[in-house]
Design an enzyme around this catalytic site. Structure first.
Site, PDB file in Angstrom:
ATOM      1  N   TYR A 213       0.872  -1.174   0.000  1.00 50.64           N
ATOM      2  CA  TYR A 213       0.000   0.000   0.000  1.00 50.64           C
ATOM      3  C   TYR A 213       0.911   1.228   0.000  1.00 50.64           C
ATOM      4  O   TYR A 213       1.567   1.523   0.995  1.00 50.64           O
ATOM      5  CB  TYR A 213      -0.924  -0.002   1.216  1.00 50.64           C
ATOM      6  N   HIS A 339     -16.870  -4.018  -3.373  1.00 58.21           N
ATOM      7  CA  HIS A 339     -15.462  -4.367  -3.204  1.00 58.21           C
ATOM      8  C   HIS A 339     -15.267  -5.622  -2.367  1.00 58.21           C
ATOM      9  O   HIS A 339     -15.714  -5.706  -1.224  1.00 58.21           O
ATOM     10  CB  HIS A 339     -14.711  -3.212  -2.528  1.00 58.21           C
TER      11      HIS A 339
END
Length: 560
Positions: A213, A339
């Protein structure tokens, strides 16, 4: 039978002959205008355009080749079990054929029912253009029904045309791309007073690990008055994202998830966002709400399950408190993003009003982790006090031998939905998380070590789990599909923890309270979907023999 009557039949026959052969004039027909467009390959050689009119979808492919082009609809993104069409222009005349690959070898079979209609075709020195149409539901079980789910489009092309009715192998000129073919048409015109600001990573070397990330903070433009962001995602004409006021952010953090499955080196990325904003304000400020299952190890999915469903609740208690204080008349949801990660197969957002189920807010029965975007609702949906939402995610873990945990990696799982709405209220998250102790009791855990000093925390008894973390104990348990189904049923009944957060990390009063989930029936398609009237068999077949037989019968019966 009089000669005049027979001539009338002949005129009908002639009209059908002309209608049967659209290819005869296809090369001279003008190109149509299309509402949607996508580039299917990374080199920009294969362009797909399409539009929907009632129950008929029309495609146009423009490909850098003078040979044949192929387009298919696949359940998995591979050739097997696919619905395909192949066409081109040979000797100045366009051609098109309907194929299927209803076998696991991916072998092409000419479809008995030719349900794709050639509209026109043309080529120049470098490109071939073919347009064709079909019904969303052709009523042919060898054709894939086109719905508003994610569609895996497969494509191919070859430098040579089809010869002897058999396409040559396309070699590396092939690929796949997931699309939403039935997205509503949205006005994306831009006024001349629009300003542009980029949020972008430059030359990021992606680390040699499966999940990264990458976060970076950016300062927004210095503004002396309020502005509205109107695109990245194109907002409706009456809605914008507020910038420039005292309550708006001065800095933003962009987080990009790099999924480097094979831990390869040498990847460099410079992707980001382009924000279009304007001083000409729209009527409403836009907001976004995250809803579903709070991301945590307490969200777990047993291994080897062909179907396991998680439910994340945006509870009546949370919506009631936030809406009653902020906007009692309700908020208007206009788009949603669903998602999950790699195990996700079917996602939906269920909407309840005073415990009565409404039509689905959003859904995708063919979810593709590699294709996620905000999708406009066909009609805006108002959320009012007394409403609640349930985000459901159906997973397949048949390829996994250990538990799947809620977490950030693509091998972990999430069950979330993001709602774009107006007018903006002070609600950023409306989620739930099942309590952990009843889940541990299912595998026989009796006691944990208190106070909790480690994460994941340690089990005290029984002996077989002693000194194991709860994640280790869950993996040690002998899971079967029967036990997995029982565990799934339990998780839908046990108390859940309400997550009801404001912006700026503040919380509503109901945040953190345990509540019992509502008792929900399994979701089933409702009758609001209009049934499709299938055509009769003769309409699929060539009408000419039918008419010849009919005329012959009339002639013989009347003695002419």
């Amino acid at each position: 039978m009089r000669l005049g009557s027979l001539l009338s039949w002949c005129w009908v026959l002639r009209l059908l002959v002309l209608k049967k052969s659209p290819a005869s004039a296809a090369g001279t027909r003008r190109r149509e205008t299309f509402s949607h467009h996508a580039v299917l390959d990374e080199n920009g050689k294969y362009h797909l355009r399409w539009k929907l009119e009632n129950t008929v979808i029309t495609f146009e492919v423009e490909v850098e080749t003078r040979g044949y082009v192929g387009l298919g609809l696949s359940p998995t993104g591979s050739m097997a079990q696919s619905d395909m069409v192949i066409g081109g222009v040979a000797n100045g005349r366009p051609y098109l054929k309907d194929y299927n690959t209803l076998n696991f070898e991916g072998k092409l079979n000419e479809d008995h029912h030719q349900d794709y209609r050639l509209e026109y075709g043309m080529e120049n020195k470098t490109h071939t253009i073919i347009a064709f149409s079909r019904y969303l539901n052709s009523c042919d079980n060898k054709d894939k029904i086109i719905t508003d789910n994610t569609v895996r489009v497969i494509w191919a092309y070859h430098p040579k045309d089809v010869q002897h009715d058999h396409p040559q192998y396309h070699s590396s000129n092939r690929g796949r791309k997931s699309l939403h073919l039935l997205n509503p048409v949205v006005d994306t015109s831009i006024a001349s007073d629009v300003l542009v600001f980029e949020i972008r990573h430059y030359n990021v070397t992606i680390p040699k690990k499966d999940t990264t990330y990458w976060c970076q903070i950016f300062k927004l433009p210095d503004l002396t008055k309020k502005h509205h962001v109107i695109r990245g995602f194109a907002y409706p004409s009456n809605v914008g994202l507020s910038l420039g006021t005292s309550t708006d952010p001065v800095y933003v953090m962009m987080e990009i998830h790099y999924d480097n499955v094979n831990s390869q080196e040498g990847y460099v990325d410079s992707s980001g966002l382009k924000l279009l904003y304007t001083p000409v304000l729209r009527k409403y400020d836009a907001g976004v709400i995250e809803t579903g299952v709070w991301v945590s190890l307490y969200h777990m999915i047993p291994p080897n399950m062909p179907s396991y469903t998680s439910q994340g609740h945006c509870t009546m208690e949370c919506l009631e408190e936030a809406l009653s204080q902020e906007k009692a008349s309700g908020i208007h949801v206009f788009a949603a993003l669903l998602h999950s990660h790699l195990a996700g197969r079917v996602l939906r957002i269920r909407h309840f009003r005073n415990d009565v189920e409404q039509p689905l807010l959003a859904h995708d029965d063919e979810f593709d982790f590699n294709f996620q975007e905000f999708r406009y609702l066909k009609e805006e949906r108002v959320l009012q006090p007394g409403d609640s939402l349930v985000t459901e995610c159906q997973y397949n873990t048949t390829s996994r031998s250990n538990m799947t945990w809620g977490g950030l990696s693509t091998r972990d799982e999430m069950c979330l939905s993001y709602l774009l709405y107006y007018p903006k209220i002070d609600l950023s998250r409306c989620e739930s998380l099942p309590e952990i102790l009843p889940q541990l009791e299912f595998i026989g855990v009796r006691e944990i070590i208190q106070p909790i000093k480690t994460w994941p925390f340690i089990i005290k008894s029984p002996k077989k789990y002693k000194d194991l973390s709860f994640t280790e104990a869950m993996n040690k348990f002998q899971w079967s599909r029967k036990k997995g189904r029982e565990f799934n049923s339990l998780v839908h009944r046990i108390e859940m923890n309400v997550r009801c957060a404001k912006h700026n990390e503040e919380e509503w009063h109901v945040h953190g309270i345990p509540v019992s989930p509502p008792s929900l029936n399994p979701w089933e398609p409702k009758a609001e979907v209009e049934p499709v009237t299938c055509r009769t068999a003769w309409q699929y077949s060539d009408p000419l023999p039918v008419l010849f037989s009919l005329i012959l019968h009339i002639v013989l019966a009347t003695g002419i």
